[in-house]
Design an enzyme around this catalytic site. Structure first.
Site, PDB file in Angstrom:
ATOM      1  N   ASN A  15       0.937  -1.156   0.000  1.00 31.47           N
ATOM      2  CA  ASN A  15       0.000   0.000   0.000  1.00 31.47           C
ATOM      3  C   ASN A  15       0.957   1.180   0.000  1.00 31.47           C
ATOM      4  OD1 ASN A  15      -2.412   1.148   2.491  1.00 31.47           O
ATOM      5  ND2 ASN A  15      -2.413   1.536   0.321  1.00 31.47           N
ATOM      6  N   ASN A  67      -6.181  10.526   0.314  1.00 34.07           N
ATOM      7  CA  ASN A  67      -6.394   9.440  -0.643  1.00 34.07           C
ATOM      8  C   ASN A  67      -5.950   9.870  -2.029  1.00 34.07           C
ATOM      9  OD1 ASN A  67      -7.641   7.406   0.999  1.00 34.07           O
ATOM     10  ND2 ASN A  67      -9.492   8.669   1.060  1.00 34.07           N
ATOM     11  N   CYS A  76      -4.763   6.245   8.428  1.00 35.88           N
ATOM     12  CA  CYS A  76      -4.182   5.327   7.439  1.00 35.88           C
ATOM     13  C   CYS A  76      -3.200   4.429   8.186  1.00 35.88           C
ATOM     14  CB  CYS A  76      -3.477   6.140   6.354  1.00 35.88           C
ATOM     15  SG  CYS A  76      -2.730   5.120   5.068  1.00 35.88           S
ATOM     16  N   GLY A  77      -3.550   3.141   8.303  1.00 38.38           N
ATOM     17  CA  GLY A  77      -2.752   2.229   9.126  1.00 38.38           C
ATOM     18  C   GLY A  77      -1.411   1.895   8.496  1.00 38.38           C
ATOM     19  N   ASN A  78      -1.415   1.519   7.215  1.00 41.84           N
ATOM     20  CA  ASN A  78      -0.133   1.240   6.547  1.00 41.84           C
ATOM     21  C   ASN A  78       0.677   2.532   6.446  1.00 41.84           C
ATOM     22  OD1 ASN A  78      -0.513  -1.559   6.038  1.00 41.84           O
ATOM     23  ND2 ASN A  78      -1.875  -1.056   4.356  1.00 41.84           N
ATOM     24  N   ASN A 154     -11.842   5.526  10.652  1.00 40.23           N
ATOM     25  CA  ASN A 154     -12.440   5.697   9.323  1.00 40.23           C
ATOM     26  C   ASN A 154     -13.450   4.579   9.125  1.00 40.23           C
ATOM     27  OD1 ASN A 154     -10.660   3.584   9.109  1.00 40.23           O
ATOM     28  ND2 ASN A 154      -9.674   4.265   7.248  1.00 40.23           N
ATOM     29  N   ASN A 186     -14.775   2.208   3.152  1.00 36.19           N
ATOM     30  CA  ASN A 186     -13.783   1.222   2.694  1.00 36.19           C
ATOM     31  C   ASN A 186     -14.444  -0.155   2.832  1.00 36.19           C
ATOM     32  OD1 ASN A 186     -11.271   3.065   2.569  1.00 36.19           O
ATOM     33  ND2 ASN A 186     -12.106   3.464   4.604  1.00 36.19           N
ATOM     34  N   GLU A 204     -10.802   0.588  -1.392  1.00 36.58           N
ATOM     35  CA  GLU A 204     -10.649   1.739  -0.495  1.00 36.58           C
ATOM     36  C   GLU A 204     -11.391   2.971  -1.006  1.00 36.58           C
ATOM     37  OE1 GLU A 204      -7.033   3.093   1.134  1.00 36.58           O
ATOM     38  OE2 GLU A 204      -6.105   1.107   1.097  1.00 36.58           O
ATOM     39  N   CYS A 213      -4.603  -2.704   3.208  1.00 34.20           N
ATOM     40  CA  CYS A 213      -5.198  -1.589   3.939  1.00 34.20           C
ATOM     41  C   CYS A 213      -5.059  -1.900   5.428  1.00 34.20           C
ATOM     42  CB  CYS A 213      -6.665  -1.440   3.547  1.00 34.20           C
ATOM     43  SG  CYS A 213      -7.520  -0.122   4.430  1.00 34.20           S
ATOM     44  N   GLY A 214      -4.341  -1.060   6.146  1.00 34.50           N
ATOM     45  CA  GLY A 214      -4.078  -1.355   7.559  1.00 34.50           C
ATOM     46  C   GLY A 214      -5.320  -1.210   8.413  1.00 34.50           C
TER      47      GLY A 214
END
Ligand code: API
Length: 271
Positions: A15, A67, A76-78, A154, A186, A204, A213-214
């Site tokens: 990602n 985005n 945003c985890g990643n 999110n 998402n 996403e 997606c984290g």
């Protein structure tokens, strides 16, 4: 903003993100959506699923995430793993102790393990307490599935399917309940792979289908653990096309996500 400026490219389980150092906010200010789209364009630009602007805010590092379509998202985890890797690589922060990184979903506690060569150490993020918000439905073409609404800062809709191919090519956003998700959603499609082991695809909001997606992996883990009646401190393996993440829910319901983060390039651009 005219003239060239520095960027970095990085990814977490593929990602991928363009990072824009802007520590005092004087380089980019309020990043225009059209600039984000140009940077993320995989033919005319650098190419990425999103942009991470690196800026100081209230004496902390703030991850200003966007985005690929230029829209703003809460978390945003990643991306936050890559963001933390960048801070450590640049000597702006140290490994081995929790970094407090500010996001639009509040301050996150992130720990970067020193990797073998400092590049590929694992990063662990306390993602907070995801909220399970009940049943919903998603659809792709004529196919419909029950889904679980999970808020990870999110919005997510998690649908367990028989086969990941059932979701089709995922070139469009799956249909969803616009009243439940007024700002979009998402959507994750999940299959079981074994005990505490799932595999997923994700479409996403604002970026399309990504390789990982984290926040989505955390939403999937919580939905699966709830369905399994799993107790606390059980590691789930969440496989994605871009690679696996390890997700754990603690006694208090906090979710810890661990995975890789790599910086692959540095340069300048005038996009
Ligand atoms: N790739 C991100 C998710 C970005 C979320 C964004 N697509 C939105 O919520 O609109 C992650 O690793 O969590």
């Amino acid at each position: 903003m005219t003239g060239s400026y520095p960027f970095l490219k990085g990814h977490g389980t593929r990602n991928d993100f363009v990072l824009l150092p802007d520590h005092d906010g004087s380089v980019h200010g309020d990043l225009a959506a059209e600039r984000v789209r140009a940077l993320c364009d995989r033919r005319g630009g650098i190419g990425a699923d999103g942009v991470l602007r690196v800026v100081r805010r209230d004496d902390r590092w703030f991850m200003d995430y966007r985005n690929a379509d230029g829209s703003v998202a809460e978390m945003c985890g990643n991306g936050i793993r890559v963001f933390a890797r960048h801070l450590v690589d640049e000597g702006l922060e140290q490994t081995g102790h929790p970094l407090l990184i500010d996001t639009r979903d509040g301050v996150k506690n992130v720990t970067v393990d020193a990797g073998a060569d400092g590049r590929d150490g694992r990063v662990t993020v306390d993602m907070g307490v995801p909220r399970l918000l009940g049943a919903t439905r998603v659809a792709v073409g004529e196919r419909r599935w029950d889904a679980v609404h999970v808020d990870v800062g999110n919005p997510h809709a998690v649908a367990f399917v028989d086969d990941l191919a059932d979701a089709g090519p995922l070139r469009e956003a799956p249909d969803h309940d616009p009243e439940r998700y007024p700002d979009g959603v998402n959507v994750e499609f999940v299959v079981r792979r074994g005990e505490h082991h799932v595999a997923m695809r994700v479409h996403e909001r604002g970026s399309g289908e990504t390789q990982a997606c984290g926040t989505g992996a955390c939403a999937v883990m919580v939905a699966a653990a709830e369905a399994d009646g799993a107790g606390p401190d059980v590691d789930y393996r969440v496989d994605q096309p871009g690679g696996p993440l390890t997700i754990r829910r603690t006694e208090g319901g906090r979710v810890l996500m661990t995975g890789p983060a790599v910086i692959v390039a540095r340069g300048t651009t005038d996009l």
